[in-house]
Enzyme design. Structure first.
Site, PDB file in Angstrom:
ATOM      1  N   CYS A  56       0.821  -1.213   0.000  1.00 54.79           N
ATOM      2  CA  CYS A  56       0.000   0.000   0.000  1.00 54.79           C
ATOM      3  C   CYS A  56       0.852   1.260   0.000  1.00 54.79           C
ATOM      4  CB  CYS A  56      -0.953  -0.006   1.192  1.00 54.79           C
ATOM      5  SG  CYS A  56      -0.132  -0.085   2.802  1.00 54.79           S
ATOM      6  N   HIS A 387      -2.246   1.253   7.243  1.00 58.42           N
ATOM      7  CA  HIS A 387      -2.606   1.162   5.829  1.00 58.42           C
ATOM      8  C   HIS A 387      -2.611   2.557   5.221  1.00 58.42           C
ATOM      9  CE1 HIS A 387      -4.376  -0.415   2.186  1.00 58.42           C
ATOM     10  NE2 HIS A 387      -5.360   0.472   2.270  1.00 58.42           N
TER      11      HIS A 387
END
Length: 540
Positions: A56, A387
Site C-alpha cells: 500500500c 494502511h
C-alpha cells in the site's frame, strides 16, 4: 383485389424483417457509441493497483504521482530528450518507467481495471541492485527515493547533452561552420533549464547571525524534493502553523562564531607581541596583519598557516538561524512527520489533527505564489503498522494528455481567430490577434446562426433576420433589437461568470476505488501524511 392485398402483405412483411435486421445489426454498436460519448458516463473510475502484500505504501505513492499533470508533462519531455540523445540507452531509466506506469494509471476504463507495479519496481530494483522489501515500509521514504533518482537523472542528462553539443560545436568550429549550431544550442539550453525543469525540486536558503558581533554568514542553499514539517504535540493545528514553525528564527547557544574567533585570535597575538622576543616580533605582526585582513574581508576563511588559539568562552555566543525558501517548486510536496521518539519508551504516532487548505499561498507580499491541492496520502493505524490510501483529484487535463487542441468554454479552439458578426448581411470580419480585418462570404439565409458561438440553442428569428436578410441597394439594413445582446457583450458576460470548482475526487485503496468530495478529503485531518500541491496555472 385479392392479388393486391397479398402483395401488400408481402411488402409489409419484408419491411418488418428488414427493420428487425437493422435493429439487430446496428443496435449493439449504437449502444456502445452512445455510452462512450456520454460525458457523465465516460469514466467509471480509475485504474487500481494490485496489492501482493504490504504494497500500500507503493500503490498510494504512485497513485498520487499519477494525479500531478506538471510531473507528467516533465516526464514526457524528459523521455523525448533521452530518446533523441541516447543518454540512457544502455542502463535503466527510472523516468521512462515512471512515465509508463503513470500513463497506465491515467487510462479511462469503462469497467473495473487493476494493474501491477511490478514492471516499475523491477527498474527501480535494477538501478539500486537490491530488492524492495515487502515488510511494512514508509510511503515518505519510498517517495524520497524516487524523487531523488529523478533529480539525479535530470542533472546527468543535462550534463550529457551539454558535453555532446560542446563536442559538436568544437567540431564545427574546426571545420569553419558554426552558425548552423547556434540556434540548436539555444534550443537545447532552453529545454534543459526552461519550463520543463525538475518540478519537485525547491531550494532552501539559511543564514546565521551572531547575537554578539552581529556578523552574518554567507547564505547557504540546499535543495529539497519533499518538505518535512514537524507536527506539534497538541490536539489540533493548522498546516500554516507547521510551515511557520519550519521558517521561524531558531536561537542556538554556545555556538562558535567565525568573526568572534578571529577577534579573539588578534587579541591573543597582540598580547603575545608585548612579551615576545625581538626576532619573533616581525612574524607576530605579520600574523596580526593577515588575521585583520581576513576579519575585514571574509571572516569565514581564516588565513592558512596561522595557528588559532583554542576555543574558549570568549569565542562562543548565541546565534540566530533563519531559513527561507528561495526557489519554489512547481509541485510542492509536504510530509507531515508524525513520529514521536522518546528515550525510555518506544516510538509512537502523533495523532494531532492537522487542518489543511485546498488552496495554499506561499511567499511574501511581492512574490506570492498560489498552489492547488491535487493529491493526499493518508495513513491509518499505529507507528509500526497501518494502511495507506490516496485521495486523487478527478481532473480533466489539457494537452498533451488528450488532444492537441482543447475547446474553450465558449466552444472555440484556443489560437483561432474570433468571428465577429455584423448586421449587414453582406460582410463579416475575422478579428485576429494582429488587429487585421478581412471580409468573408455572406451567411446563407438557409443557415441558422446561433446567438453565441458554441451555443447549441437555436437563435431567435429576429437575430437570424438581422444577419441574413437581404436589403435593397442603397437602403440601410435594419438594426438589431435593443434587447438582443451583441456577441461581444455575451462574451464579456461569460468571462465574468465564475468557473465552477471541481469537487470530485477518487479515494483509492489499492484495488478499491470510491468517489469522494473535497469535504471528505479535507476532513482527513488525523490521518493526513503526504500533501501534493501544484502551482496554479491559467490553463488549468
Amino acid at each position: 383485389m385479392p392479388g393486391d392485398r397479398k402483395l401488400t402483405i408481402v411488402y409489409a412483411g419484408a419491411a418488418s424483417l428488414a427493420a428487425i435486421t437493422l435493429v439487430y445489426i446496428f443496435s449493439p454498436s449504437f449502444a456502445i457509441d452512445s455510452h462512450n460519448t456520454s460525458s457523465s458516463q465516460r469514466q467509471k473510475g480509475v485504474v487500481g493497483l494490485v496489492n501482493t502484500g504490504n504494497d500500500c505504501f507503493i500503490n498510494s505513492t504512485l497513485q498520487a504521482l499519477a494525479g500531478l499533470p506538471e510531473l507528467r508533462e516533465y516526464l514526457i519531455h524528459r523521455c523525448r530528450i533521452a530518446k533523441e540523445s541516447g543518454a540512457f540507452s544502455k542502463k535503466p531509466f527510472l523516468s521512462g518507467a515512471l512515465k509508463d506506469i503513470l500513463d497506465k494509471l491515467n487510462e479511462k476504463p469503462i469497467r473495473r481495471k487493476v494493474i501491477s507495479a511490478r514492471t516499475f519496481l523491477a527498474v527501480l530494483e535494477a538501478i539500486f541492485n537490491q530488492r524492495v522489501s515487502r515488510a511494512q515500509q514508509d510511503a515518505h521514504e519510498f517517495l524520497q527515493i524516487v524523487a531523488e533518482k529523478l533529480a539525479e537523472e535530470y542533472y546527468a542528462m543535462e550534463k550529457f547533452n551539454k558535453e555532446r553539443e560542446k563536442k559538436k560545436i568544437e567540431a564545427e568550429e574546426a571545420s569553419g561552420s558554426v552558425q548552423q549550431l547556434n540556434g540548436f544550442q539555444e534550443k537545447l539550453e532552453s529545454d534543459l533549464v526552461g519550463e520543463y525543469g525538475m518540478p519537485l525540486e525547491g531550494t532552501f536558503e539559511s543564514e546565521i547571525e551572531c547575537m554578539k558581533c552581529h556578523f552574518k554568514t554567507k547564505p547557504v542553499q540546499s535543495k529539497f524534493m519533499v518538505m518535512t514539517l514537524s507536527v506539534p504535540l497538541k490536539t489540533s493545528a493548522t498546516l500554516n502553523d507547521c510551515i511557520d514553525g519550519a521558517f521561524t528564527t531558531e536561537y542556538i547557544d554556545d555556538f562558535q562564531c567565525d568573526k568572534c574567533r578571529l577577534q579573539h585570535a588578534i587579541g591573543h597575538y597582540e598580547a603575545k607581541l608585548s612579551t615576545c622576543k625581538p626576532r619573533e616580533r616581525e612574524e607576530i605582526q605579520d600574523s596580526i596583519s593577515r588575521l585583520q585582513q581576513a576579519l575585514d574581508n571574509d571572516p569565514q576563511s581564516p588565513p592558512a598557516g596561522i595557528p588559532l588559539p583554542p576555543s574558549s568562552p570568549a569565542t562562543r555566543s548565541r546565534i540566530a538561524k533563519r531559513t527561507c525558501m528561495s526557489t519554489y517548486p512547481a509541485v510542492f510536496v509536504i510530509h507531515l512527520s508524525r513520529s514521536i521518539y522518546e528515550h525510555s519508551l518506544a516510538s509512537r504516532k502523533n495523532v494531532c489533527k492537522v487542518s489543511f487548505p485546498e488552496y495554499l499561498s506561499m511567499g511574501g507580499l511581492m512574490d506570492r505564489r498560489g498552489y492547488k491541492l491535487q493529491c493526499v496520502v493518508t495513513h491509518k493505524g499505529g507507528h509500526e503498522s497501518g494502511h495507506y490510501e490516496c485521495f486523487r483529484r478527478h481532473d480533466v487535463w489539457p494537452a498533451p494528455f488528450s488532444t492537441p487542441h482543447q475547446r474553450s468554454p465558449g466552444g472555440t479552439i484556443p489560437g483561432t481567430p474570433a468571428i465577429s458578426l455584423t448586421p449587414s448581411g453582406t460582410r463579416n470580419s475575422i478579428s485576429e490577434s494582429n488587429g487585421s480585418v478581412s471580409p468573408i462570404t455572406p451567411i446563407s439565409p438557409s443557415l441558422s446562426v446561433p446567438t453565441q458561438i458554441g451555443d447549441d440553442r437555436p437563435s431567435s428569428p429576429a437575430s437570424v433576420r438581422t444577419v441574413t436578410s437581404a436589403t435593397p441597394t442603397g437602403l440601410e439594413p435594419p438594426s438589431p433589437p435593443p434587447s438582443s445582446p451583441t456577441p461581444s457583450k455575451v462574451d464579456c458576460e461569460r468571462k465574468k461568470k465564475k468557473v465552477k470548482k471541481n469537487n470530485k475526487w477518487w479515494r483509492i485503496s489499492d484495488e478499491k476505488i470510491k468517489e469522494a468530495k473535497t469535504d471528505d478529503v479535507l476532513s482527513q485531518q488525523k490521518e493526513v501524511y503526504l500533501l501534493f500541491y501544484e502551482r496554479m496555472r491559467e490553463d488549468r
